[in-house]
Design a protein around this motif. Structure first.
Motif, short mmCIF file in Angstrom:
data_model
loop_
_atom_site.label_atom_id
_atom_site.label_comp_id
_atom_site.label_asym_id
_atom_site.label_seq_id
_atom_site.Cartn_x
_atom_site.Cartn_y
_atom_site.Cartn_z
N MET A 67 0.86 -1.18 0.00
CA MET A 67 0.00 0.00 0.00
C MET A 67 0.90 1.23 0.00
SD MET A 67 -3.14 -1.05 2.56
CE MET A 67 -2.13 -1.09 4.03
N ASP A 68 0.61 2.17 -0.91
CA ASP A 68 1.39 3.39 -1.05
C ASP A 68 0.59 4.60 -0.59
OD1 ASP A 68 3.85 2.44 -2.32
OD2 ASP A 68 2.55 1.91 -4.00
N PHE A 69 1.24 5.45 0.19
CA PHE A 69 0.62 6.68 0.69
C PHE A 69 1.62 7.81 0.62
CE2 PHE A 69 -0.80 3.01 3.13
CZ PHE A 69 -2.18 3.08 3.02
N GLU A 70 1.12 9.02 0.51
CA GLU A 70 1.94 10.20 0.77
C GLU A 70 1.52 10.68 2.14
OE1 GLU A 70 1.93 13.20 -2.29
OE2 GLU A 70 1.87 11.64 -3.84
N GLY A 71 2.49 11.01 2.98
CA GLY A 71 2.15 11.39 4.34
C GLY A 71 2.98 12.54 4.85
N GLU A 72 2.56 13.03 6.00
CA GLU A 72 3.28 14.10 6.71
C GLU A 72 3.41 13.69 8.16
OE1 GLU A 72 2.83 18.75 8.08
OE2 GLU A 72 1.39 17.93 6.68
N PHE A 83 2.03 9.61 11.33
CA PHE A 83 1.90 10.18 10.00
C PHE A 83 0.43 10.38 9.67
CE2 PHE A 83 6.09 8.21 9.61
CZ PHE A 83 6.79 9.22 8.98
N GLU A 84 0.13 11.52 9.09
CA GLU A 84 -1.19 11.75 8.52
C GLU A 84 -1.08 11.48 7.03
OE1 GLU A 84 -4.41 15.34 7.78
OE2 GLU A 84 -2.79 15.65 9.21
N PHE A 85 -2.02 10.70 6.50
CA PHE A 85 -2.03 10.45 5.07
C PHE A 85 -2.58 11.68 4.37
CE2 PHE A 85 -2.91 5.83 6.39
CZ PHE A 85 -1.56 5.55 6.49
N VAL A 86 -1.82 12.23 3.41
CA VAL A 86 -2.27 13.41 2.68
C VAL A 86 -2.68 13.08 1.25
CG1 VAL A 86 -0.99 15.04 4.11
CG2 VAL A 86 0.12 14.09 2.09
#
Length: 126
Positions: A67-72, A83-86
């Motif tokens: 699973m791929d996510f962009e996070g902060e 991490f929050e998923f953005v």
């Protein structure tokens, strides 16, 4: 933020995780996950600063699924990073939803969380 945190079920889930930012990659362990984000434990002397944007790859055990996510990074304490998923690709969101649904055991609750997430993100963009 406390009110928002209560809108998402967090489930304990052990999985291998890679955090990629720039040309750096950190290995870590997933501690828990929700539709909104994940809590991870960094391995070794690795560190991430609050506010760091990155790509997060979660490898599900016993499966070739990633699973791929962009996070902060929104929380940092010792070796734990929240991490929050953005940004989430549809396929990863589908797998994430199913993972949370199976562990929560209440598909209606997860549907409500997904609806809250969708409407909350729409409001943030306006």
């Amino acid at each position: 933020m406390n009110d928002e945190r209560r809108n998402y079920s967090r489930v304990k889930f052990d999985a291998e995780l890679a955090i990629i930012f720039g040309d750096h990659e950190l290995t870590s362990r997933l501690l828990d996950i929700s539709l909104k984000g994940a809590l991870v434990e960094l391995e070794g002397a690795a560190s991430v600063d609050k506010g760091t944007h990155c790509k997060i790859q979660i490898k599900l055990n016993g499966n070739n699924l990633v699973m791929d996510f962009e996070g902060e990074a929104v929380f940092v304490k010792d070796s734990h990073v929240g991490f929050e998923f953005v940004n989430i690709e549809l396929e990863s969101l589908t797998h994430l939803r199913r993972l949370v649904e199976l562990n929560v055991g209440d598909s209606d609750k997860v549907k409500n969380e997904l609806f809250f997430l969708a409407t909350h993100r729409t409001e943030d963009k306006d």
